[in-house]
Design an enzyme around this catalytic site. Structure first.
Site, short mmCIF file in Angstrom:
data_model
loop_
_atom_site.label_atom_id
_atom_site.label_comp_id
_atom_site.label_asym_id
_atom_site.label_seq_id
_atom_site.Cartn_x
_atom_site.Cartn_y
_atom_site.Cartn_z
N LYS A 197 75.01 43.40 -8.79
CA LYS A 197 73.59 43.75 -8.86
C LYS A 197 73.40 45.14 -9.45
CE LYS A 197 69.48 44.16 -5.94
NZ LYS A 197 68.96 44.03 -4.56
N HIS A 275 74.06 37.88 4.22
CA HIS A 275 73.86 39.32 4.05
C HIS A 275 74.31 40.09 5.29
CE1 HIS A 275 72.34 42.58 1.66
NE2 HIS A 275 71.66 43.06 2.68
N ARG A 278 77.62 42.02 4.89
CA ARG A 278 77.52 43.33 4.23
C ARG A 278 76.87 44.36 5.15
NH1 ARG A 278 77.62 45.54 -0.97
NH2 ARG A 278 75.82 46.76 -1.64
N HIS A 301 77.10 51.05 -3.28
CA HIS A 301 75.74 51.59 -3.31
C HIS A 301 75.72 52.88 -4.12
CE1 HIS A 301 74.81 49.15 0.46
NE2 HIS A 301 73.85 48.84 -0.39
N TYR A 310 70.75 50.12 5.16
CA TYR A 310 71.62 49.01 5.53
C TYR A 310 72.17 49.13 6.94
CZ TYR A 310 72.09 46.30 1.24
OH TYR A 310 71.85 45.46 0.19
#
Length: 327
Positions: A197, A275, A278, A301, A310
């Site tokens: 991403k 998710h 992660r 990140h 997160y």
């Protein structure tokens, strides 16, 4: 006067005949469009939102492209009154903005009054976004160690969960892994990410996976066990994680991101999503004393702000300075 022959530029044979500048326009436009579109998952989300907006415009006799500010304001107001979340409304605005950018048109989302409208919606509805919950290490190990690895899908699912967690993988990254992306050495496993991403240009990006003392929850050994089964079926190249036919018969189909999410919920419980692997990596690593740089080295990140977003520290007793008062 004798005219000396001019030696041809040796580079000319490499680049071919000179092209007129207009000949580059089509290629340049394609590159610009590729740069603007973003990740595949983002494109799919934007496409769905754009279809919803154009359908709404058709139903209300409005022009979607170019859209004026009153049209978009009415659309987002309708979304808000229909109970849509702030994040959903913001994503629809982003898709409308992207469509205008790709068409070379000014976007109505830049209007000051429209921004005030979004601010008002955010204040009334609240902006807290539902996040995938994090699990504890004790819970994760108990669930993973309870998987029946006598079954082929058990071997696959254990490897998928342990690799996904230890590598802090996004769902699409995990699903897109090929056997060629794995490199084992004495320290464990290095996984090459061809694209992610935050890495749309395909620059070299790697994740390190380490051996764990307990073989039952070791991600490196779990992946090796899965690879051994693949090799028994003659699969030495192609996708890392495959789906199964009925009766535990291995297929040639790459495991989809949807199926990957189903596996996480089957093995860990419906409270969690793909998710969560992660998010739990970040949360557990931070609770165990890892600094942001260490976490970012694995998650990839780009900012510490994302690490804070997160980190799931909802339990009031977790990561609380009241424990360090010395009372």
């Amino acid at each position: 006067m004798e005219v000396l022959p001019v030696s041809p530029d040796p580079r000319s044979n490499a680049v071919g005949a000179a092209r007129h500048i207009d000949d580059y326009a089509e290629s340049a436009a394609r590159y610009v469009k590729t740069g603007q579109q973003g990740a595949a998952n983002t494109q799919r989300a934007y496409a769905g939102d754009w279809r919803r907006f154009t359908t709404w415009c058709h139903d209300h006799n409005r022009e979607p492209l170019p859209a004026d500010v009153p049209t978009l304001a009415a659309f987002v107001t309708a979304l808000a009154e229909a109970g849509k979340k702030v994040a959903t409304i913001q994503r629809h605005c982003a898709s409308v903005s992207k469509a205008h950018q790709l068409a070379g048109l000014p976007t109505p989302t830049d209007d000051r009054l429209f921004k005030n409208l979004l601010e008002g919606i955010s204040r009334e509805k609240g902006v807290r976004q539902k996040q995938a919950p994090a699990f504890t290490m004790a819970y994760f190990k108990r669930m993973v160690q309870g998987i029946d690895t006598e079954r082929p899908d058990g071997l696959r699912d254990r490897a998928l969960l342990l690799l996904g967690f230890a590598g802090a993988f996004r769902r699409d990254e995990l699903a897109s892994l090929d056997l060629a992306h794995l490199r084992f050495d004495d320290d464990g496993l290095v996984v090459e990410l061809p694209k992610s991403k935050t890495n749309q240009k395909g620059e070299a990006e790697e994740k390190a996976i380490f051996f764990a003392p307990d073989r039952r929850s070791c991600p490196v050994r779990a992946v090796k066990d899965w690879l051994a089964l693949l090799e028994q079926h003659g699969r030495t190249s192609g996708p890392l994680f495959l789906s199964f036919h009925k009766g535990q018969r291995l297929s040639r189909r790459r495991l989809s991101t949807f199926s990957l999410n189903e596996i996480v919920q089957l093995r860990l419980g419906t409270t969690y999503t793909a998710h969560s692997l992660r998010a739990s990596f970040v949360t557990i690593a931070k609770l165990n004393g890892a600094d942001d740089a260490e976490v970012m080295n694995q998650t990839k990140h780009k900012t510490t702000d994302m690490i804070r977003r997160y980190t799931r520290l909802d339990n009031i007793r977790q990561h609380n300075a009241a424990q360090k008062l010395g009372l």
